[in-house]
Every structure is written in C-alpha cells, then in structure tokens.
Design a protein around this motif. Structure first.
Motif, mmCIF file in Angstrom:
data_model
loop_
_atom_site.group_PDB
_atom_site.id
_atom_site.type_symbol
_atom_site.label_atom_id
_atom_site.label_comp_id
_atom_site.label_asym_id
_atom_site.label_seq_id
_atom_site.Cartn_x
_atom_site.Cartn_y
_atom_site.Cartn_z
ATOM 1 N N HIS A 344 -0.600 -1.414 -3.196
ATOM 2 C CA HIS A 344 -0.424 -0.294 -2.276
ATOM 3 C C HIS A 344 -1.648 0.608 -2.194
ATOM 4 C CE1 HIS A 344 3.610 -1.800 -2.909
ATOM 5 N NE2 HIS A 344 4.033 -1.116 -1.881
ATOM 6 N N ARG A 345 -2.832 0.086 -2.604
ATOM 7 C CA ARG A 345 -4.025 0.941 -2.677
ATOM 8 C C ARG A 345 -4.536 1.359 -1.300
ATOM 9 N NH1 ARG A 345 -5.764 -4.020 -3.362
ATOM 10 N NH2 ARG A 345 -7.431 -4.763 -2.006
ATOM 11 N N PRO A 349 -2.219 8.689 0.144
ATOM 12 C CA PRO A 349 -1.327 9.275 -0.866
ATOM 13 C C PRO A 349 0.030 9.682 -0.276
ATOM 14 C CG PRO A 349 -3.546 10.113 -1.142
ATOM 15 C CD PRO A 349 -3.556 9.276 0.112
ATOM 16 N N ALA A 350 0.017 10.211 0.959
ATOM 17 C CA ALA A 350 1.288 10.631 1.577
ATOM 18 C C ALA A 350 2.184 9.425 1.865
ATOM 19 C CB ALA A 350 1.000 11.401 2.869
ATOM 20 N N GLU A 351 1.547 8.332 2.368
ATOM 21 C CA GLU A 351 2.320 7.107 2.644
ATOM 22 C C GLU A 351 2.889 6.526 1.351
ATOM 23 O OE1 GLU A 351 0.316 4.964 6.522
ATOM 24 O OE2 GLU A 351 -0.877 5.044 4.690
ATOM 25 N N ARG A 352 2.078 6.574 0.297
ATOM 26 C CA ARG A 352 2.548 6.060 -0.992
ATOM 27 C C ARG A 352 3.740 6.864 -1.490
ATOM 28 N NH1 ARG A 352 -2.755 4.669 -2.414
ATOM 29 N NH2 ARG A 352 -3.182 6.623 -3.468
ATOM 30 N N GLN A 353 3.651 8.189 -1.318
ATOM 31 C CA GLN A 353 4.748 9.050 -1.773
ATOM 32 C C GLN A 353 6.018 8.719 -1.005
ATOM 33 O OE1 GLN A 353 3.947 13.224 -1.518
ATOM 34 N NE2 GLN A 353 5.740 13.772 -2.755
ATOM 35 N N ILE A 357 5.914 5.133 -4.329
ATOM 36 C CA ILE A 357 4.931 4.539 -5.246
ATOM 37 C C ILE A 357 4.072 5.667 -5.833
ATOM 38 C CG2 ILE A 357 3.136 2.780 -5.491
ATOM 39 C CD1 ILE A 357 5.732 1.645 -4.303
ATOM 40 N N SER A 358 4.422 6.157 -7.010
ATOM 41 C CA SER A 358 3.645 7.236 -7.622
ATOM 42 C C SER A 358 2.477 6.644 -8.407
ATOM 43 C CB SER A 358 4.533 8.049 -8.559
ATOM 44 O OG SER A 358 4.798 7.292 -9.719
ATOM 45 N N ASP A 359 1.518 7.505 -8.762
ATOM 46 C CA ASP A 359 0.354 7.032 -9.526
ATOM 47 C C ASP A 359 0.747 6.591 -10.933
ATOM 48 O OD1 ASP A 359 -1.150 7.559 -7.340
ATOM 49 O OD2 ASP A 359 -2.027 9.437 -8.103
ATOM 50 N N GLY A 360 1.904 7.052 -11.404
ATOM 51 C CA GLY A 360 2.356 6.695 -12.751
ATOM 52 C C GLY A 360 3.320 5.518 -12.759
#
Ligand SMILES: *Cc1c(COP(=O)(O)O)cnc(C)c1O
Length: 385
Positions: A344-345, A349-353, A357-360
C-alpha cells in the motif's frame, strides 16, 4: 490419466496426494513422470495437437485435474503465474464498453492490472466493499463481479453466497481469488461462485520456489479461458508443474498446521501489551468472524496486527530471528511485512487511513514452524527492555 476417477468422493488429504496423478504404466512409478517435450507426434490417435502453450501437456493436466478435484469444479487450467490466470480470465470475458465490479481491497497486482490495463482497453469498472455495494453498482453492461476473501491485509471476508446469488440474478460471472483460503479452507464453487482463481505461488506450491496460477470453474468457462490463454501464452513449463505437484501433495497437511499456528499466534498477539489489535478471521473479535465460520472450513495462516507504537515497527523487524521480513506469503516459513511500506506504499497517507492501513500494521504469513518457537520469537522481538 486420472487413476482415481470413478471412486469419488475422496477427502481433501487423499485428493492432494492422488487426484490427477499420471499413471506411468511402463514403470509403475509412484510419481507422475516429467514430460519435457515441446514437440508431439501429429497426427496421433487422439487427433490432438499437444503443445505446452496449448495448456494440454500431461504435467499441466495433472495439476488441472488435482485442483479441479480439490475445488470441486468440473475443470481447471494452470498458468505461469497468478497474474497470468487473473488477466487471462478477465480478458476472456470482457470487451470494450463492458462493466466489471471489483472489491476495494484486492491484491495490489490485480488493482494495477485493472487500473493500468482494463481501463486503457475501454472497460468500465466500479469498486465496492460488500455484496450490498456490488448490488448497487450493477448496470446492464456488467459482465463480472470479482472478489477476494479473506482479503489482504485486514482479512475482510465477503458473503460468497450473497455475491453468487447477485451474479445469478443478473447473469453476471462471479469470480473469487481464493489464494488466502486455499481449497482446504474454502470451496467457493460449492457456494455458487462461477470461477475460482489461485496464485499457486503461495499456499498451493507452499515452498516459496514456484510461480504459478490456476483457474477452476465449469468445463464451459475453462474452455473459454483456455481459448484466450493460448493467445496470451502465459503457460507453465513441465518442470515447474512437477515441482508444484510435489508441493500440492502436502497441501492439506500444511494448511492444517497453518490454521493451528495462525489461531495460536493470533490469540498470543491479542493478549500482548504492545499490540493494539489483531486481524484474524478465527478470532471472535474479528468483524467477519461469524461469516468466516459459516463459509470457511478453517481460518488460515494469514493475520495482521497493529502495534500500539508504530515507531516500534523497525525494532520488531530487526529483532525477529525465525520470522523473516519478506514479501510474498503462503510458504512453509513464517514471513512478516509492513503493508504501509509495501503493498500500500503508493497510496497517500489519507487513502491508507481510509483503507485501515496504519503505519504500525504488520502482516504475518504464519508458517509451519513449532508454534512455541514463533511465540518466543515475537516475545523477544516485542520486549521493551
Ligand atoms: C500473489 C498473489 C497474486 C498474484 O500471484 P503471482 O503468482 O505473483 O502472479 C494474486 N492474488 C493474491 C491474493 C496473491 O497473494
């Protein structure tokens, strides 16, 4: 060619071993011989033109027969990769102006194929999370509904009976990528889905050393897919087929251990103070647990978990001794990866949220090691000394 035809129904572990085996009459060998020829006599008694890119060599047929038996389908065809299976099946059923509906959280390579190839060729696409979304997206031009359950990396499950009924109602082909579940844990054709796809690179081969893909469906659908496959050329060679056949013999045995280790590690991580949340369909806390329990025979070896402190991710990756930070999944060895940095790189960041998909978030492909060793490895790697 199929030495057990006529004595069905056999159970999955037996099918893994025996279904499709090429009976080598001259020697009585226990294993299918490897047919290395790319040239076969013609004319021949069957008046069949045998050629690897025609998807009809003995070693390709062994794999197809075994998978058809395991998925309880009429027929199957083996490809050189999961993406060859996926792209060929879709292109065999779609033409410019047609519409297809896809689940949001598909495998990254599939999403890339849809957004970079299908749309370029003039196919219309819609996205959705569940059967209700798919129903709302159906148009007169809709030809395919395509899902993945459980999905990567949050292990979302979609109601396959509901998707199959929707497809039936609108006469739309329903397709599932069943890679995460394997035919041991889930048989979508028995729930009414029309076609099953596997990246055989993962659990089916199981040893992280062969790239392959499969489509299993009715004889009619497989005929249509194979006709396109001959044109696209994504076949699998004889040696890789033989290696995949060997892997498949232990599929049921391996998946049983993947299921046991997956559940044990999920429970262990859920109780760990450094872990905020575990995504595993076998845990009663998973939002799709009841659905998974209804449509799956086992919950599999894939899980993901969220660290309370995302800054701990690098420390975890460098401290793990047995579990290896790596891409891919479904092999005998346990692997971890961080979806925000891998699959998901390319999302913002907004799309990941939005995608959860969080950074942790850490994904684990739980292998077949001794479960206590896996627990001890995570214990030392997560320790805050
Ligand atoms: C790996 C994977 C694919 C693609 O398979 P390849 O063999 O790498 O082409 C498709 N779907 C899922 C769910 C996968 O994990």
């Amino acid at each position: 060619m199929n030495q057990i035809e006529g004595i069905h129904p056999l159970r999955p572990s037996t099918l893994c071993l025996h279904a499709g085996t090429y009976l080598d009459k001259p020697t009585g060998g226990a294993c299918s011989p490897v047919f290395t020829s790319t040239a076969y006599a013609f004319p021949n008694p069957a008046n069949q033109n045998i050629y690897p890119r025609y998807f009809n060599t003995p070693n390709q047929q062994v794999i197809a027969s075994k998978l058809a038996a395991l998925e309880k389908g009429e027929a199957a065809v083996v490809f050189g990769s999961g993406m060859a299976a996926i792209s060929t099946l879709l292109l065999a059923h779609l033409k410019p102006g047609d519409h297809a509906i896809f689940q949001n959280d598909l495998y990254g390579g599939t999403v890339q194929f849809i957004t970079q190839e299908l749309t370029r060729l003039g196919m219309e696409v819609s996205w959705g999370a569940n059967a209700a979304d798919f129903a709302a997206a159906v148009r007169p031009e809709t030809r395919v509904i395509y899902v993945e359950s459980p999905s990567n990396p949050l292990l979302h499950c979609v109601d396959l009976v509901a998707v199959a009924a929707l497809g039936e109602r609108h006469r739309v082909l329903t397709v599932i990528d069943n890679t995460f579940a394997t035919p041991i844990n889930q048989n979508p054709l028995t729930l009414g889905m029309d076609a099953v796809i596997h990246s055989a690179t993962k659990y089916l081969n199981g040893h992280s050393d062969v790239n392959a893909g499969i489509v299993v469906a009715s004889a009619e659908i497989v005929r249509r897919v194979t006709a396109s496959a001959v044109n696209f050329g994504g076949m699998l060679g004889a040696h890789a087929c033989a290696q995949l056949e060997r892997g498949l013999k232990t599929l049921a045995l391996r998946v049983q251990r993947h299921n046991e280790n997956g559940l044990a590690l999920a429970q262990f991580l859920q109780a760990h103070p450094a872990v905020a949340r575990v995504n595993y369909p076998g845990l009663p806390t998973h939002p799709d647990h009841a659905l998974a329990a209804r449509q799956m025979h086992g919950f599999g070896g894939m899980l993901s978990f969220e660290l309370r402190q995302p800054g701990q991710v690098d420390r975890l990756l460098t401290r793990l001794r047995i579990v290896m930070p790596a891409l891919s999944l479904g092999g005998v060895e346990s692997l971890v990866c961080v979806p925000s940095r891998t699959s998901h790189r390319t999302l913002s960041p907004a799309e990941r949220q939005r995608a959860g998909i969080s950074d942790g978030l850490v994904r684990v492909s739980v292998g077949i090691e001794d479960e206590a060793d896996l627990r001890e490895d995570f214990t030392q790697a997560l320790a805050t000394d």
